[in-house]
Design an enzyme around this catalytic site. Sequence first.
Site, PDB file in Angstrom:
ATOM      1  N   ASP A  14       0.851  -1.199   0.000  1.00 47.54           N
ATOM      2  CA  ASP A  14       0.000   0.000   0.000  1.00 47.54           C
ATOM      3  C   ASP A  14       0.886   1.248   0.000  1.00 47.54           C
ATOM      4  O   ASP A  14       1.588   1.525   0.972  1.00 47.54           O
ATOM      5  CB  ASP A  14      -0.897   0.002   1.244  1.00 47.54           C
ATOM      6  CG  ASP A  14      -1.898   1.145   1.211  1.00 47.54           C
ATOM      7  OD1 ASP A  14      -3.020   0.938   0.731  1.00 47.54           O
ATOM      8  OD2 ASP A  14      -1.538   2.272   1.647  1.00 47.54           O
ATOM      9  N   TYR A  44       3.281   9.713  -0.727  1.00 49.55           N
ATOM     10  CA  TYR A  44       4.375   9.128   0.072  1.00 49.55           C
ATOM     11  C   TYR A  44       5.731   9.277  -0.629  1.00 49.55           C
ATOM     12  O   TYR A  44       6.771   9.013  -0.041  1.00 49.55           O
ATOM     13  CB  TYR A  44       4.137   7.637   0.353  1.00 49.55           C
ATOM     14  CG  TYR A  44       2.845   7.281   1.040  1.00 49.55           C
ATOM     15  CD1 TYR A  44       2.019   8.252   1.615  1.00 49.55           C
ATOM     16  CD2 TYR A  44       2.415   5.957   1.112  1.00 49.55           C
ATOM     17  CE1 TYR A  44       0.826   7.913   2.234  1.00 49.55           C
ATOM     18  CE2 TYR A  44       1.223   5.613   1.737  1.00 49.55           C
ATOM     19  CZ  TYR A  44       0.428   6.594   2.278  1.00 49.55           C
ATOM     20  OH  TYR A  44      -0.763   6.245   2.880  1.00 49.55           O
ATOM     21  N   ARG A  50      10.027  -6.875  12.803  1.00 54.11           N
ATOM     22  CA  ARG A  50       8.603  -6.516  12.947  1.00 54.11           C
ATOM     23  C   ARG A  50       7.830  -6.826  11.672  1.00 54.11           C
ATOM     24  O   ARG A  50       6.663  -7.217  11.732  1.00 54.11           O
ATOM     25  CB  ARG A  50       8.466  -5.035  13.293  1.00 54.11           C
ATOM     26  CG  ARG A  50       8.935  -4.702  14.704  1.00 54.11           C
ATOM     27  CD  ARG A  50       8.897  -3.197  14.888  1.00 54.11           C
ATOM     28  NE  ARG A  50       9.171  -2.806  16.251  1.00 54.11           N
ATOM     29  CZ  ARG A  50       9.317  -1.537  16.630  1.00 54.11           C
ATOM     30  NH1 ARG A  50       9.227  -0.566  15.726  1.00 54.11           N
ATOM     31  NH2 ARG A  50       9.552  -1.241  17.888  1.00 54.11           N
ATOM     32  N   LYS A  64      -2.684   5.891  -4.452  1.00 53.34           N
ATOM     33  CA  LYS A  64      -3.757   6.848  -4.166  1.00 53.34           C
ATOM     34  C   LYS A  64      -3.528   8.161  -4.896  1.00 53.34           C
ATOM     35  O   LYS A  64      -2.379   8.610  -5.016  1.00 53.34           O
ATOM     36  CB  LYS A  64      -3.825   7.112  -2.655  1.00 53.34           C
ATOM     37  CG  LYS A  64      -3.777   5.837  -1.831  1.00 53.34           C
ATOM     38  CD  LYS A  64      -3.898   6.078  -0.343  1.00 53.34           C
ATOM     39  CE  LYS A  64      -3.589   4.786   0.415  1.00 53.34           C
ATOM     40  NZ  LYS A  64      -2.151   4.597   0.719  1.00 53.34           N
ATOM     41  N   HIS A  99      -7.371   9.748  -2.307  1.00 54.66           N
ATOM     42  CA  HIS A  99      -6.703   9.683  -0.994  1.00 54.66           C
ATOM     43  C   HIS A  99      -7.522  10.355   0.119  1.00 54.66           C
ATOM     44  O   HIS A  99      -7.653   9.810   1.218  1.00 54.66           O
ATOM     45  CB  HIS A  99      -5.319  10.326  -1.105  1.00 54.66           C
ATOM     46  CG  HIS A  99      -4.333   9.856  -0.085  1.00 54.66           C
ATOM     47  ND1 HIS A  99      -2.985   9.774  -0.330  1.00 54.66           N
ATOM     48  CD2 HIS A  99      -4.492   9.441   1.192  1.00 54.66           C
ATOM     49  CE1 HIS A  99      -2.357   9.318   0.747  1.00 54.66           C
ATOM     50  NE2 HIS A  99      -3.254   9.124   1.685  1.00 54.66           N
ATOM     51  N   ASN A 117       4.599  -9.180  11.979  1.00 61.09           N
ATOM     52  CA  ASN A 117       3.250  -8.711  11.656  1.00 61.09           C
ATOM     53  C   ASN A 117       2.489  -9.620  10.682  1.00 61.09           C
ATOM     54  O   ASN A 117       1.270  -9.516  10.570  1.00 61.09           O
ATOM     55  CB  ASN A 117       3.302  -7.282  11.099  1.00 61.09           C
ATOM     56  CG  ASN A 117       3.742  -6.270  12.148  1.00 61.09           C
ATOM     57  OD1 ASN A 117       3.746  -6.563  13.335  1.00 61.09           O
ATOM     58  ND2 ASN A 117       4.113  -5.074  11.708  1.00 61.09           N
ATOM     59  N   LYS A 177       2.642  -0.887   8.735  1.00 60.74           N
ATOM     60  CA  LYS A 177       3.940  -0.405   8.247  1.00 60.74           C
ATOM     61  C   LYS A 177       5.018  -0.729   9.277  1.00 60.74           C
ATOM     62  O   LYS A 177       4.823  -0.572  10.485  1.00 60.74           O
ATOM     63  CB  LYS A 177       3.882   1.116   8.044  1.00 60.74           C
ATOM     64  CG  LYS A 177       5.236   1.774   7.751  1.00 60.74           C
ATOM     65  CD  LYS A 177       5.900   2.348   8.985  1.00 60.74           C
ATOM     66  CE  LYS A 177       7.280   2.911   8.697  1.00 60.74           C
ATOM     67  NZ  LYS A 177       7.980   3.385   9.917  1.00 60.74           N
TER      68      LYS A 177
HETATM   69  N1  LIG Z   1      -5.231   6.529   3.431  1.00 57.95           N
HETATM   70  C1  LIG Z   1      -4.621   7.258   4.335  1.00 57.95           C
HETATM   71  O1  LIG Z   1      -4.918   8.449   4.511  1.00 57.95           O
HETATM   72  C2  LIG Z   1      -3.548   6.647   5.181  1.00 57.95           C
HETATM   73  C3  LIG Z   1      -3.050   7.336   6.302  1.00 57.95           C
HETATM   74  C4  LIG Z   1      -2.066   6.708   7.069  1.00 57.95           C
HETATM   75  C5  LIG Z   1      -1.612   5.441   6.737  1.00 57.95           C
HETATM   76  N2  LIG Z   1      -2.095   4.798   5.628  1.00 57.95           N
HETATM   77  C6  LIG Z   1      -1.607   3.462   5.211  1.00 57.95           C
HETATM   78  O2  LIG Z   1      -1.653   2.584   6.344  1.00 57.95           O
HETATM   79  C7  LIG Z   1      -0.356   2.033   6.567  1.00 57.95           C
HETATM   80  C8  LIG Z   1      -0.147   1.720   8.028  1.00 57.95           C
HETATM   81  O3  LIG Z   1      -0.390   2.863   8.837  1.00 57.95           O
HETATM   82  P1  LIG Z   1       0.757   3.680   9.595  1.00 57.95           P
HETATM   83  O4  LIG Z   1       2.035   3.511   8.882  1.00 57.95           O
HETATM   84  O5  LIG Z   1       0.254   5.064   9.782  1.00 57.95           O
HETATM   85  O6  LIG Z   1       0.790   3.060  11.053  1.00 57.95           O
HETATM   86  P2  LIG Z   1       0.817   1.600  11.718  1.00 57.95           P
HETATM   87  O7  LIG Z   1       1.035   0.541  10.716  1.00 57.95           O
HETATM   88  O8  LIG Z   1      -0.388   1.527  12.609  1.00 57.95           O
HETATM   89  O9  LIG Z   1       2.080   1.708  12.685  1.00 57.95           O
HETATM   90  C9  LIG Z   1       3.398   1.890  12.204  1.00 57.95           C
HETATM   91  C10 LIG Z   1       4.294   2.176  13.392  1.00 57.95           C
HETATM   92  O10 LIG Z   1       4.265   1.065  14.301  1.00 57.95           O
HETATM   93  C11 LIG Z   1       5.586   0.527  14.431  1.00 57.95           C
HETATM   94  N3  LIG Z   1       5.428  -0.939  14.419  1.00 57.95           N
HETATM   95  C12 LIG Z   1       5.053  -1.703  13.346  1.00 57.95           C
HETATM   96  N4  LIG Z   1       5.001  -2.993  13.692  1.00 57.95           N
HETATM   97  C13 LIG Z   1       5.321  -3.060  14.998  1.00 57.95           C
HETATM   98  C14 LIG Z   1       5.455  -4.127  15.917  1.00 57.95           C
HETATM   99  N5  LIG Z   1       5.223  -5.386  15.559  1.00 57.95           N
HETATM  100  N6  LIG Z   1       5.807  -3.832  17.194  1.00 57.95           N
HETATM  101  C15 LIG Z   1       6.035  -2.561  17.565  1.00 57.95           C
HETATM  102  N7  LIG Z   1       5.938  -1.507  16.748  1.00 57.95           N
HETATM  103  C16 LIG Z   1       5.596  -1.758  15.465  1.00 57.95           C
HETATM  104  C17 LIG Z   1       6.392   1.048  13.278  1.00 57.95           C
HETATM  105  O11 LIG Z   1       7.740   1.220  13.667  1.00 57.95           O
HETATM  106  P3  LIG Z   1       9.011   0.832  12.742  1.00 57.95           P
HETATM  107  O12 LIG Z   1       8.696   1.233  11.341  1.00 57.95           O
HETATM  108  O13 LIG Z   1      10.105   1.667  13.357  1.00 57.95           O
HETATM  109  O14 LIG Z   1       9.231  -0.632  12.902  1.00 57.95           O
HETATM  110  C18 LIG Z   1       5.736   2.399  13.021  1.00 57.95           C
HETATM  111  O15 LIG Z   1       6.251   3.377  13.915  1.00 57.95           O
HETATM  112  C19 LIG Z   1       0.572   3.129   6.022  1.00 57.95           C
HETATM  113  O16 LIG Z   1       1.909   2.688   5.827  1.00 57.95           O
HETATM  114  C20 LIG Z   1      -0.146   3.500   4.742  1.00 57.95           C
HETATM  115  O17 LIG Z   1       0.096   2.514   3.747  1.00 57.95           O
HETATM  116  C21 LIG Z   1      -3.057   5.384   4.858  1.00 57.95           C
END
Ligand SMILES: NC(=O)c1ccc[n+]([C@@H]2O[C@H](COP(=O)([O-])OP(=O)(O)OC[C@H]3O[C@@H](n4cnc5c(N)ncnc54)[C@H](OP(=O)(O)O)[C@@H]3O)[C@@H](O)[C@H]2O)c1
Length: 280
Positions: free
Chosen positions: A49, A54, A239, A79, A111, A243, A233
């Site tokens: 994704d 990005y 990790r 997006k 988006h 995941n 992510k």
């Molecule tokens: N459509 C939209 O508007 C929108 C907005 C935001 C996000 N997204 C999408 O959703 C995806 C995921 O959301 P996100 O990146 O915001 O947040 P997330 O996946 O909820 O969290 C990512 C964070 O958690 C940490 N993490 C990941 N796995 C972990 C684990 N097993 N244990 C401990 N910490 C862990 C990562 O650290 P490290 O990287 O340091 O390991 C990073 O700091 C994005 O990458 C993107 O593709 C879409």
Amino acid sequence: MTTSHSVPVVDLNDGTRIPQLGFGVFQIPPAETKAAVLTALEAGYRHIDTAEMYENEAEVGAAVGESGIPREEIWVTSKLSNRFHDPAAARTEGARSAERLGGYMDLFLIHWPLAMLSDPALTWEAMQELTTSGAARSLGVSNFQIHHLEGLARAGAPTPSVNQIELHPYLTQPDLSAYCHEHGIGVEAWSPIAQGKVLGDATLVEIAERHGRSPAQVTLRWHLQRNHIIFPKSATPERIRENIAIFDFSLSDAEMAAISELNRDERTGPDPDTFDMVPS
Ligand SMILES: NC(=O)c1ccc[n+]([C@@H]2O[C@H](COP(=O)([O-])OP(=O)(O)OC[C@H]3O[C@@H](n4cnc5c(N)ncnc54)[C@H](OP(=O)(O)O)[C@@H]3O)[C@@H](O)[C@H]2O)c1
């Protein structure tokens, strides 16, 4: 389409089939994206994704191309940036995203619903042409509230295949999720672990200890059992592997309910009804 982790697929309303677990690359710097995506593909992920905003689509495309995995075995979502809502821009920029991603996108989303430079229904109509040209296989939206979805429906537009929304144990979005599921719109949960903010929660820690899993794995498992499509992510190889290792245990009804009750209507990102950023 299966991987060593037997990731289930979700049938979308246009006949396409998306792996329920993927890998998100928001905030992975371009220079690190190719290595992170290759690690994810090696670990068994077959769904990536990304987004024009990005600034790492080309690196995702390079990783997919160099992986040795046939392109059709990997689902790639991107997006449409907020600044390209004008119908002509949506067509051109959608084609450019597809080019950067190796020729086509499996899924292309609007988006954000705000910052529209045109009527959302016109942007949506322009995006339909991308499926005809082959630039996109499936089309959806992101951060749409119920009133935005109703606006598209009133315009007579095809129903989006998915709505990608912020959703995690602190923001469970029951009304919006129910609306999407009732209308055949797949629910994609972004920030599935609230960017790490839920991981110290006492309820999640306790359930995780009971299963010998991490709080992240329990949270991701909760999403799967609620039929959400997720793409956590991580830029950390351990990790990334952790995941995806969530297909060999399950949560009880009581554990599912306890996690759902953690809802605080707390966002980690912008509110779609007030966010109107158009990047320059
Ligand atoms: N459509 C939209 O508007 C929108 C907005 C935001 C996000 N997204 C999408 O959703 C995806 C995921 O959301 P996100 O990146 O915001 O947040 P997330 O996946 O909820 O969290 C990512 C964070 O958690 C940490 N993490 C990941 N796995 C972990 C684990 N097993 N244990 C401990 N910490 C862990 C990562 O650290 P490290 O990287 O340091 O390991 C990073 O700091 C994005 O990458 C993107 O593709 C879409």
